[in-house]
Design a protein around this motif. Structure first.
Motif, PDB file in Angstrom:
ATOM      1  N   LEU A  61       1.092  -1.545   0.242  1.00  0.00           N
ATOM      2  CA  LEU A  61      -0.307  -0.025   0.240  1.00  0.00           C
ATOM      3  C   LEU A  61       0.714   1.301  -0.227  1.00  0.00           C
ATOM      4  CD1 LEU A  61      -2.830  -0.798   1.799  1.00  0.00           C
ATOM      5  CD2 LEU A  61      -3.104  -0.721   0.044  1.00  0.00           C
ATOM      6  N   LYS A  62       2.043   0.918   1.190  1.00  0.00           N
ATOM      7  CA  LYS A  62       2.728   2.376   1.619  1.00  0.00           C
ATOM      8  C   LYS A  62       3.712   2.544  -0.434  1.00  0.00           C
ATOM      9  CE  LYS A  62       6.529  -0.216   2.795  1.00  0.00           C
ATOM     10  NZ  LYS A  62       7.252  -0.195   4.120  1.00  0.00           N
ATOM     11  N   GLN A  63       3.353   1.449  -1.689  1.00  0.00           N
ATOM     12  CA  GLN A  63       3.478   1.339  -2.381  1.00  0.00           C
ATOM     13  C   GLN A  63       3.227   2.892  -3.651  1.00  0.00           C
ATOM     14  OE1 GLN A  63       5.504  -2.452  -3.364  1.00  0.00           O
ATOM     15  NE2 GLN A  63       7.565  -1.186  -3.212  1.00  0.00           N
ATOM     16  N   MET A  64       1.966   2.651  -3.249  1.00  0.00           N
ATOM     17  CA  MET A  64       0.578   3.660  -4.437  1.00  0.00           C
ATOM     18  C   MET A  64       0.701   4.927  -3.758  1.00  0.00           C
ATOM     19  SD  MET A  64      -1.981   0.066  -3.723  1.00  0.00           S
ATOM     20  CE  MET A  64      -0.966  -1.637  -4.061  1.00  0.00           C
ATOM     21  N   PRO A  65       0.165   5.888  -5.432  1.00  0.00           N
ATOM     22  CA  PRO A  65      -0.222   6.844  -4.573  1.00  0.00           C
ATOM     23  C   PRO A  65      -1.437   6.620  -4.330  1.00  0.00           C
ATOM     24  CG  PRO A  65      -0.393   6.237  -6.750  1.00  0.00           C
ATOM     25  CD  PRO A  65       0.275   5.124  -6.145  1.00  0.00           C
ATOM     26  N   ILE A  66      -1.790   7.960  -3.559  1.00  0.00           N
ATOM     27  CA  ILE A  66      -2.369   8.171  -2.873  1.00  0.00           C
ATOM     28  C   ILE A  66      -3.553   9.048  -2.878  1.00  0.00           C
ATOM     29  CG2 ILE A  66      -1.677   7.348  -1.075  1.00  0.00           C
ATOM     30  CD1 ILE A  66      -1.461   9.564   1.249  1.00  0.00           C
ATOM     31  N   LYS A  67      -4.767   9.415  -2.877  1.00  0.00           N
ATOM     32  CA  LYS A  67      -6.129  10.864  -2.843  1.00  0.00           C
ATOM     33  C   LYS A  67      -6.728  10.629  -1.491  1.00  0.00           C
ATOM     34  CE  LYS A  67      -8.733  14.231  -4.722  1.00  0.00           C
ATOM     35  NZ  LYS A  67      -7.764  15.744  -4.961  1.00  0.00           N
ATOM     36  N   GLU A  68      -7.044  11.449  -1.041  1.00  0.00           N
ATOM     37  CA  GLU A  68      -7.980  11.217   0.191  1.00  0.00           C
ATOM     38  C   GLU A  68      -8.962  12.643  -0.433  1.00  0.00           C
ATOM     39  OE1 GLU A  68      -7.820   9.843   2.566  1.00  0.00           O
ATOM     40  OE2 GLU A  68      -6.157   9.592   3.446  1.00  0.00           O
ATOM     41  N   LEU A  69      -9.939  12.492  -0.142  1.00  0.00           N
ATOM     42  CA  LEU A  69     -11.896  12.769  -0.696  1.00  0.00           C
ATOM     43  C   LEU A  69     -12.004  13.716   0.462  1.00  0.00           C
ATOM     44  CD1 LEU A  69     -12.749   9.468  -2.057  1.00  0.00           C
ATOM     45  CD2 LEU A  69     -11.814  11.339  -3.311  1.00  0.00           C
ATOM     46  N   GLN A  70     -13.122  14.800   0.076  1.00  0.00           N
ATOM     47  CA  GLN A  70     -13.468  15.348   0.551  1.00  0.00           C
ATOM     48  C   GLN A  70     -14.504  14.762   2.092  1.00  0.00           C
ATOM     49  OE1 GLN A  70     -14.109  17.445   3.588  1.00  0.00           O
ATOM     50  NE2 GLN A  70     -14.160  19.458   1.591  1.00  0.00           N
ATOM     51  N   ILE A  71     -14.542  14.378   3.010  1.00  0.00           N
ATOM     52  CA  ILE A  71     -15.165  13.871   3.745  1.00  0.00           C
ATOM     53  C   ILE A  71     -17.181  14.072   3.816  1.00  0.00           C
ATOM     54  CG2 ILE A  71     -16.103  13.279   6.503  1.00  0.00           C
ATOM     55  CD1 ILE A  71     -13.394  13.139   6.880  1.00  0.00           C
ATOM     56  N   ILE A  72     -17.756  13.597   3.371  1.00  0.00           N
ATOM     57  CA  ILE A  72     -19.043  13.720   2.728  1.00  0.00           C
ATOM     58  C   ILE A  72     -20.224  12.554   2.960  1.00  0.00           C
ATOM     59  CG2 ILE A  72     -18.414  14.626   0.987  1.00  0.00           C
ATOM     60  CD1 ILE A  72     -19.900  11.848  -0.520  1.00  0.00           C
ATOM     61  N   GLY A  73     -21.618  12.706   2.775  1.00  0.00           N
ATOM     62  CA  GLY A  73     -22.269  12.286   3.415  1.00  0.00           C
ATOM     63  C   GLY A  73     -23.082  11.235   2.267  1.00  0.00           C
ATOM     64  N   LEU A  74     -23.897  10.536   2.534  1.00  0.00           N
ATOM     65  CA  LEU A  74     -24.940   9.816   1.313  1.00  0.00           C
ATOM     66  C   LEU A  74     -26.515   9.970   1.523  1.00  0.00           C
ATOM     67  CD1 LEU A  74     -22.323   7.194   0.316  1.00  0.00           C
ATOM     68  CD2 LEU A  74     -22.198   8.878  -0.781  1.00  0.00           C
ATOM     69  N   GLU A  75     -27.403  10.491   0.535  1.00  0.00           N
ATOM     70  CA  GLU A  75     -28.734  10.397   1.134  1.00  0.00           C
ATOM     71  C   GLU A  75     -29.063   9.340   1.310  1.00  0.00           C
ATOM     72  OE1 GLU A  75     -30.600  13.389  -0.511  1.00  0.00           O
ATOM     73  OE2 GLU A  75     -29.328  15.391   0.305  1.00  0.00           O
TER      74      GLU A  75
END
Length: 515
Positions: free
Chosen positions: A198-212
């Protein structure tokens, strides 16, 4: 088997006449409360902690405790209680055979009291590596009976069937596994080399959102929140894959793109993904979140493999590498079962891929502490006796009473564990056994010696409240080093002590820990 909310409105807490709402367990109250062990029904509680059973046994914990603590017990009261408890399932505790016979005679005929439980005899035999025989050296009782007897007669020590399977120098199968010819170490190295950490893979953190949740979608929302909490998966969908004719992947990517453009705690609807899912099953009915997770991952794999199957020049490269997708890089694991033939001494092996492990629950009760995920794993990987006849693939000899050991021969980057909380046969019920999520796991004891990276940390949980017929799913996910409770479109940040009190989770995700 499908379990989800059964209401046209989003359920914050399931409210029916047959269900007790979860108790509030935290100083800071959330609109949705996750059940802990203290949230058992306040009415008569079956000792098995199972919901929906129609067993005739109806003893409350208070009744049993009262009996144990009562100074003036009569033999009639004891006989009545033990006779009821002995019928409960999950017989896991050993009692020395002669003591059991003496106790049976005493309780039936009011004869000579058997004295202290003499399990020291069994302990010495186990320590001396002697083989114990059921109904000759010992009998099995459930933990409820054991706790009543040990409180009345003292003695011990407590021994369970797990003690019979402990590793020892004279355990033939365990000895053989130290030098087994499982997938060879070269083959394991090839797989490990192909799959990145996992540490070798690039990452993208998303905005924390709710799902209706417009209708019955809590099972879907909880799964999506768990997947969106994996930054390596987010990066792959947003930046690495081609969008040609991939309905599931495209729909999921659109959700990720939307979540990247909104503010904190914004509310979204996964409408594109819902449209795709409804082509495969009725999404407006009750469904199981664990089954949905595997279904979605399988669809992702199919779409990734069609156009992006890696090409290899050398024919000797294994089939595993030829069919590898990014989903495999994240979730793929492999189990290998080992059986040593007592006739030719050769070891038969069988490999099975896994994307999750379904763990049975081992019964505990009020006298003992809560189960942990580590204990559930130990129960899953314990040595087992094969029922019926087994034929050796090497010498074709047909044998009985053969032992089998299962080991992990390839560890996933994300380890998914599902508890068997829902039972449909012979009785339809939900098992409410409290289980605590270990914040960190080391699965070294369940892996072959060649596996080095065996440490994991908690990434997400899916919690189900309610019954097998009606309930509600929420997700607890680690985002940006903090845990959040996602109850559809409602979001709450959780403190570490709140995580430690959650004991009703149904599905767990652990991510490989970077040292």
């Amino acid at each position: 088997m499908f379990i989800c909310c059964k209401s046209n409105k989003k359920l914050k807490v399931v409210q029916t006449q047959t269900q007790t709402p979860p108790l509030q367990a935290q100083p800071k109250q959330s609109k949705y409360q996750i059940r802990t062990s203290n949230d058992q029904d306040q009415h008569s509680t079956n000792l098995t902690n199972m919901e929906g059973t129609n067993d005739k046994i109806n003893l409350s914990l208070q009744e049993v405790e009262k009996f144990i603590l009562h100074d003036k017990k009569t033999i009639e009261q004891e006989r009545e209680l033990v006779t009821k408890l002995i019928e409960l399932p999950d017989k896991t505790h050993l009692i020395e055979f002669n003591w059991a016979i003496a106790y049976t005679n005493y309780i039936k005929d009011a004869g000579i009291q058997p004295g202290e439980i003499r399990n020291k005899i069994l302990y010495d035999k186990i320590k001396g590596k002697e083989e114990l025989i059921l109904d000759k050296d010992y009998v099995l009782v459930n933990d409820q009976v054991w706790n009543v007897l040990v409180n009345i007669y003292k003695g011990g020590p407590m021994l369970t069937i797990n003690d019979l399977y402990r590793k020892s120098e004279n355990n033939i199968l365990d000895q053989s596994l130290k030098v087994f010819a499982s997938p060879s170490i070269d083959d394991l190295d090839k797989k490990q080399a192909k799959i990145r950490n996992l540490k070798q893979m690039p990452i993208k953190e998303l905005q924390i959102i709710g799902l209706e949740n417009e209708i019955y979608f809590c099972y879907l929302n909880s799964v999506l929140q768990c997947l969106m909490g994996i930054p390596q998966l987010n990066y792959h969908f947003l930046y690495s894959y081609q969008s040609d004719c991939k309905l599931f992947s495209n729909a999921y990517t659109l959700l990720l793109k939307k979540s990247s453009k909104v503010h904190y705690k914004a509310r979204l609807v996964a409408k594109e993904l819902i449209k795709v899912l409804q082509k495969h099953f009725s999404i407006y009915e009750m469904h199981d979140s664990s089954e949905l997770l595997l279904f979605i991952l399988d669809k992702f794999k199919e779409e990734f493999f069609i156009n992006n199957a890696p090409q290899f020049n050398k024919p000797e490269q294994c089939q595993f590498k030829q069919s590898l997708t990014f989903i495999d890089e994240i979730f793929y694991g492999q189990l290998t079962s080992f059986i040593k033939c007592t006739s030719c001494d050769k070891i038969s092996q069988h490999q099975d891929p896994f994307y999750d492990l379904s763990l049975p629950l081992v019964g505990k009760n009020f006298m003992q502490r809560k189960l942990t995920i580590q204990e559930c794993l130990s129960n899953y990987f314990k040595e087992e006796l094969i029922e019926g006849e087994w034929t050796c693939s090497f010498c074709n000899q047909k044998l009985r009473n053969i032992k089998r050991r299962v080991k992990i021969t390839f560890t996933p980057n994300i380890l998914v564990l599902q508890l068997k909380r829902f039972q449909s046969y012979p009785l339809k019920k939900k098992i409410k056994e409290p289980v605590i999520a270990d914040m960190e796991l080391n699965i070294k004891n369940f892996c072959v010696p060649e596996i080095v990276e065996t440490k994991y940390e908690l990434q997400a949980m899916i919690v189900h409240s309610g019954t097998i017929d009606q309930g509600h799913y929420v997700a607890v996910v680690k985002r940006n080093q903090n845990f959040y409770l996602f109850n559809d479109d409602e979001i709450e940040r959780l403190l570490p002590n709140q995580i430690n009190q959650i004991d009703s989770a149904y599905l767990f995700m652990y991510r490989r820990k970077s040292d």
